[in-house]
Design a protein around this motif. Structure first.
Motif, PDB file in Angstrom:
ATOM      1  N   GLY A   9      -8.423  28.394 -13.539  1.00 12.36           N
ATOM      2  CA  GLY A   9      -9.049  28.441 -14.857  1.00 12.36           C
ATOM      3  C   GLY A   9     -10.128  27.387 -15.015  1.00 12.36           C
ATOM      4  O   GLY A   9     -11.177  27.647 -15.627  1.00 12.36           O
ATOM      5  N   ASP A  10      -9.887  26.193 -14.479  1.00  6.89           N
ATOM      6  CA  ASP A  10     -10.911  25.142 -14.546  1.00  6.89           C
ATOM      7  C   ASP A  10     -12.177  25.566 -13.812  1.00  6.89           C
ATOM      8  O   ASP A  10     -13.296  25.384 -14.325  1.00  6.89           O
ATOM      9  CB  ASP A  10     -10.369  23.849 -13.942  1.00  6.89           C
ATOM     10  CG  ASP A  10      -9.254  23.240 -14.782  1.00  6.89           C
ATOM     11  OD1 ASP A  10      -9.147  23.615 -15.961  1.00  6.89           O
ATOM     12  OD2 ASP A  10      -8.503  22.409 -14.244  1.00  6.89           O
ATOM     13  N   GLU A  47     -13.213  28.559 -13.181  1.00  4.70           N
ATOM     14  CA  GLU A  47     -13.870  29.660 -13.901  1.00  4.70           C
ATOM     15  C   GLU A  47     -14.670  29.129 -15.084  1.00  4.70           C
ATOM     16  O   GLU A  47     -15.800  29.579 -15.345  1.00  4.70           O
ATOM     17  CB  GLU A  47     -12.815  30.658 -14.375  1.00  4.70           C
ATOM     18  CG  GLU A  47     -13.382  31.873 -15.086  1.00  4.70           C
ATOM     19  CD  GLU A  47     -14.256  32.725 -14.188  1.00  4.70           C
ATOM     20  OE1 GLU A  47     -15.096  33.482 -14.715  1.00  4.70           O
ATOM     21  OE2 GLU A  47     -14.122  32.635 -12.941  1.00  4.70           O
ATOM     22  N   VAL A  48     -14.107  28.157 -15.812  1.00  9.14           N
ATOM     23  CA  VAL A  48     -14.835  27.584 -16.951  1.00  9.14           C
ATOM     24  C   VAL A  48     -16.086  26.851 -16.475  1.00  9.14           C
ATOM     25  O   VAL A  48     -17.172  26.978 -17.083  1.00  9.14           O
ATOM     26  CB  VAL A  48     -13.903  26.648 -17.744  1.00  9.14           C
ATOM     27  CG1 VAL A  48     -14.702  25.862 -18.789  1.00  9.14           C
ATOM     28  CG2 VAL A  48     -12.811  27.432 -18.430  1.00  9.14           C
ATOM     29  N   VAL A  54     -19.875  27.841 -17.684  1.00 10.85           N
ATOM     30  CA  VAL A  54     -20.743  26.867 -18.348  1.00 10.85           C
ATOM     31  C   VAL A  54     -21.999  26.612 -17.508  1.00 10.85           C
ATOM     32  O   VAL A  54     -23.124  26.564 -18.038  1.00 10.85           O
ATOM     33  CB  VAL A  54     -19.977  25.551 -18.597  1.00 10.85           C
ATOM     34  CG1 VAL A  54     -20.918  24.487 -19.165  1.00 10.85           C
ATOM     35  CG2 VAL A  54     -18.823  25.786 -19.553  1.00 10.85           C
ATOM     36  N   LEU A 104     -18.310  21.941 -24.546  1.00 11.39           N
ATOM     37  CA  LEU A 104     -18.660  23.335 -24.278  1.00 11.39           C
ATOM     38  C   LEU A 104     -19.856  23.752 -25.118  1.00 11.39           C
ATOM     39  O   LEU A 104     -19.991  23.351 -26.287  1.00 11.39           O
ATOM     40  CB  LEU A 104     -17.474  24.245 -24.597  1.00 11.39           C
ATOM     41  CG  LEU A 104     -16.250  24.075 -23.695  1.00 11.39           C
ATOM     42  CD1 LEU A 104     -15.105  24.950 -24.207  1.00 11.39           C
ATOM     43  CD2 LEU A 104     -16.585  24.422 -22.262  1.00 11.39           C
ATOM     44  N   LEU A 144     -19.581  29.372 -25.725  1.00 10.24           N
ATOM     45  CA  LEU A 144     -18.329  29.301 -24.966  1.00 10.24           C
ATOM     46  C   LEU A 144     -17.310  28.402 -25.656  1.00 10.24           C
ATOM     47  O   LEU A 144     -16.355  27.948 -25.019  1.00 10.24           O
ATOM     48  CB  LEU A 144     -18.601  28.771 -23.549  1.00 10.24           C
ATOM     49  CG  LEU A 144     -19.547  29.601 -22.684  1.00 10.24           C
ATOM     50  CD1 LEU A 144     -19.774  28.938 -21.338  1.00 10.24           C
ATOM     51  CD2 LEU A 144     -18.985  31.017 -22.484  1.00 10.24           C
ATOM     52  N   LEU A 147     -13.355  28.715 -25.336  1.00 15.91           N
ATOM     53  CA  LEU A 147     -12.597  28.301 -24.164  1.00 15.91           C
ATOM     54  C   LEU A 147     -12.052  26.881 -24.288  1.00 15.91           C
ATOM     55  O   LEU A 147     -11.407  26.397 -23.351  1.00 15.91           O
ATOM     56  CB  LEU A 147     -13.482  28.386 -22.915  1.00 15.91           C
ATOM     57  CG  LEU A 147     -14.079  29.760 -22.600  1.00 15.91           C
ATOM     58  CD1 LEU A 147     -15.008  29.659 -21.396  1.00 15.91           C
ATOM     59  CD2 LEU A 147     -12.976  30.782 -22.342  1.00 15.91           C
ATOM     60  N   ASN A 191      -9.887  23.649 -24.846  1.00 18.75           N
ATOM     61  CA  ASN A 191      -8.473  23.306 -24.815  1.00 18.75           C
ATOM     62  C   ASN A 191      -8.223  21.882 -25.302  1.00 18.75           C
ATOM     63  O   ASN A 191      -7.147  21.331 -25.091  1.00 18.75           O
ATOM     64  CB  ASN A 191      -7.897  23.487 -23.415  1.00 18.75           C
ATOM     65  CG  ASN A 191      -8.552  22.572 -22.387  1.00 18.75           C
ATOM     66  OD1 ASN A 191      -9.482  21.818 -22.712  1.00 18.75           O
ATOM     67  ND2 ASN A 191      -8.072  22.636 -21.153  1.00 18.75           N
ATOM     68  N   TYR A 204     -13.452  20.805 -23.294  1.00 22.72           N
ATOM     69  CA  TYR A 204     -12.539  21.357 -22.294  1.00 22.72           C
ATOM     70  C   TYR A 204     -12.191  20.242 -21.322  1.00 22.72           C
ATOM     71  O   TYR A 204     -13.073  19.652 -20.678  1.00 22.72           O
ATOM     72  CB  TYR A 204     -13.182  22.528 -21.539  1.00 22.72           C
ATOM     73  CG  TYR A 204     -12.218  23.227 -20.602  1.00 22.72           C
ATOM     74  CD1 TYR A 204     -11.455  24.303 -21.034  1.00 22.72           C
ATOM     75  CD2 TYR A 204     -12.064  22.799 -19.289  1.00 22.72           C
ATOM     76  CE1 TYR A 204     -10.558  24.944 -20.193  1.00 22.72           C
ATOM     77  CE2 TYR A 204     -11.173  23.423 -18.426  1.00 22.72           C
ATOM     78  CZ  TYR A 204     -10.421  24.492 -18.882  1.00 22.72           C
ATOM     79  OH  TYR A 204      -9.533  25.122 -18.044  1.00 22.72           O
TER      80      TYR A 204
END
Length: 542
Positions: free
Chosen positions: A31-32, A34-35, A39, A230, A234, A237, A239, A245
């Protein structure tokens, strides 16, 4: 001597003005990654659009236009990301302008050289400062056609320079051209596409003093936690609070980690860049910040203990230690490196050679003397013609990279670096030092002799040795006197007295100038052959 150019004065090279350290982002989840890709791709597209706008403006760009560009990007990202993008765009355009000017100067030099050689008769002999005529009518005709090509190319580049039009490729022109030669590069189309997208991503932000941990966009806490702000599209996304993020990875800079931690703890500006190495499948974080320029020591201070002269070559560094008088001490040293292979391998080879050189200099508390080399205008085929091996040789010499590495690494160890004019160092070094230092156990090369010439020039001594006097005028009668007295040595111009004893090769005990004078032999305090005479350790030349 009238044809020799003036030699520039030596100077102590100033230290670096910035620091950059890198660490791997270990422990990233899928997931990291992909983010980070989302970005980077979004900001990369905005950077490409902004670069297009900047290049279209050309020389008409103003500060108001810069502010307008930033406002146009803020809505699709954020104010801080927009500032980082426009700043990077401005730097990229300025770099392209400098490269364009260097290209114009290179074309002008090529046109002048070819035009000069075409104006000479065939087979006209050239000199050291200017080449001669071409060897055959066929070569003359081929070069006349090339002259027309260079003139047309120069005219087009000059027009672009005057109008402010530059050619910039986000991702790199070399990687772009690799797309047409995938077989030679050993890549498939998907592999090349992955590498191309990784190079075009934008994940970098300048720091700002006074903000938390020195950077609000890419924030790294003293314990190594990494979080990014972010962009607005985006924000879903996030967290962490405030649209951020936080990555699961932790960073701990092994090199200069304490300096970095002190800066972020004091909320001082630190710039960060995140990038992906698609070949290794890794992500890296690079931190950089400016440092106050270190005070350079005076040249006289750097000369106190002597010098280590270093001659830079395509595959090794030739070094020789010199004392304060310019006399070579001990044996020459060679620090080899291999510049074949990848960029990381070549960089590691240079660092390894420099580390060994610097440790040697640190051991003897000496400064390092290097040539102030610049081959940017010296490796064209118009200048050197058929000398392809020589052109390849100087093109392979890592002068800029080695110079930057040497200055930064020497500044950490507190070792002064003195730059000297490279004029005639190889020629005079081989002429005056290679043969005298050659013995049955030591065979110095031309590069070793050049290192002596470089060190002597840095110490302020002339490179060339004293001319050998006529045999009848030599003080030792049957040998050449290689030791010279200093100007302040008493009696340096007087005749050397004969010293009796087995250590002399021409006078035996009881056979001196006054050996038959018994009164002189038994007279106390008589200045005859019984009085010893000692000369200090002195320079080989002045």
């Amino acid at each position: 001597m009238g044809g020799l150019r003036e030699v520039a004065a030596s100077f102590v090279v100033p230290g670096p003005a910035g620091v950059a350290v890198r660490d791997r982002l270990k422990g990233l989840t899928a997931g990291d990654e992909e983010v980070l890709r989302l970005v980077g791709d979004l900001l990369g597209s905005l950077a490409s659009r902004d670069l297009k706008t900047r290049c279209a403006a050309g020389l008409d760009h103003t500060s108001d236009a810069w502010a307008e560009r930033k406002r146009a990007l803020t809505g699709d990202s954020s104010s801080r990301w927009a500032g980082s993008i426009t700043k990077a765009t401005h730097d990229q355009w300025a770099l392209a302008r400098r490269a364009q000017l260097a290209h114009v100067q290179g074309l002008e030099a090529g046109v002048r050289t070819i035009a000069h050689r075409l104006s000479l008769p065939l087979c006209e002999k050239g000199g050291k400062r200017a080449p001669g005529g071409y060897r055959s009518r066929r070569e003359w005709f081929a070069k006349s056609r090339r002259l027309n090509v260079l003139e047309d190319r120069l005219q087009a580049v000059r027009a672009d320079w005057r109008s402010g039009v530059v050619s910039v490729v986000r991702g790199g022109k070399r990687l772009l051209n690799t797309r047409h030669h995938l077989d030679a590069a050993g890549l498939t189309e998907p592999e090349w596409r992955e590498r191309w997208q990784a190079e075009r991503r934008f994940l970098q932000a300048d720091g700002e003093s006074g903000k938390r941990f020195g950077n609000e966009t890419i924030r790294v806490s003293p314990d190594g936690e990494v979080s990014i702000k972010l962009p607005t599209p985006l924000a879903r996304l996030a967290n962490a609070p405030h649209g951020r993020y936080a990555l699961d990875a932790r960073v701990a800079f092994a090199h200069r980690g304490e300096q970095w931690r002190d800066r972020v703890s004091a909320n001082r500006a630190v710039a960060y860049r995140i990038h992906e190495d698609t070949v290794r499948g890794r992500w890296y974080l690079t931190a950089s910040w400016t440092i106050p320029p270190a005070a350079t020591v005076p040249l006289a201070t750097a000369r106190v203990n002597g010098m280590i002269g270093v001659d830079t070559n395509a595959d090794h560094l030739a070094a020789w230690r010199l004392d304060t008088h310019g006399n070579p001490l001990g044996a020459p040293r060679t620090f080899a490196y291999n510049l074949n292979g990848t960029t990381h391998h070549r960089d590691a080879q240079i660092r390894h050679a420099l580390i060994r050189l610097l440790h040697w200099a640190k051991q003897h508390h000496l400064a390092i003397a290097v040539e102030d080399l610049d081959f940017t205008a010296e490796k064209t085929r118009e200048k050197h013609g058929r000398r392809k091996r020589f052109r390849k040789l100087i093109s392979g010499m890592p002068t800029a990279r080695l110079r930057a590495r040497l200055v930064s690494m020497a500044a950490e160890l507190g070792i002064p670096v003195v730059a000297v004019d490279p004029a005639y160092t190889s020629r005079w070094g081989a002429q005056h030092w290679q043969k005298p230092l050659t013995s049955t156990t030591r065979k110095p090369t031309r590069h070793d002799a050049a290192s002596i010439a470089i060190g002597r020039r840095a110490l302020g001594h002339p490179i060339r040795r004293r001319t050998t006097p006529p045999r009848a005028h030599q003080s030792d009668v049957h040998g050449h006197r290689t030791v010279q007295a200093r100007p302040d040595t008493p009696g340096r111009e007087e005749t050397r007295p004969r010293i009796p004893g087995p250590r002399t090769r021409s006078v035996r005990t009881g056979s001196g100038a006054k050996a038959g004078d018994q009164r002189a032999q038994h007279r106390s305090g008589h200045t005859a052959e019984h009085e010893s005479w000692q000369q200090d350790s002195l320079p080989l030349s002045l």
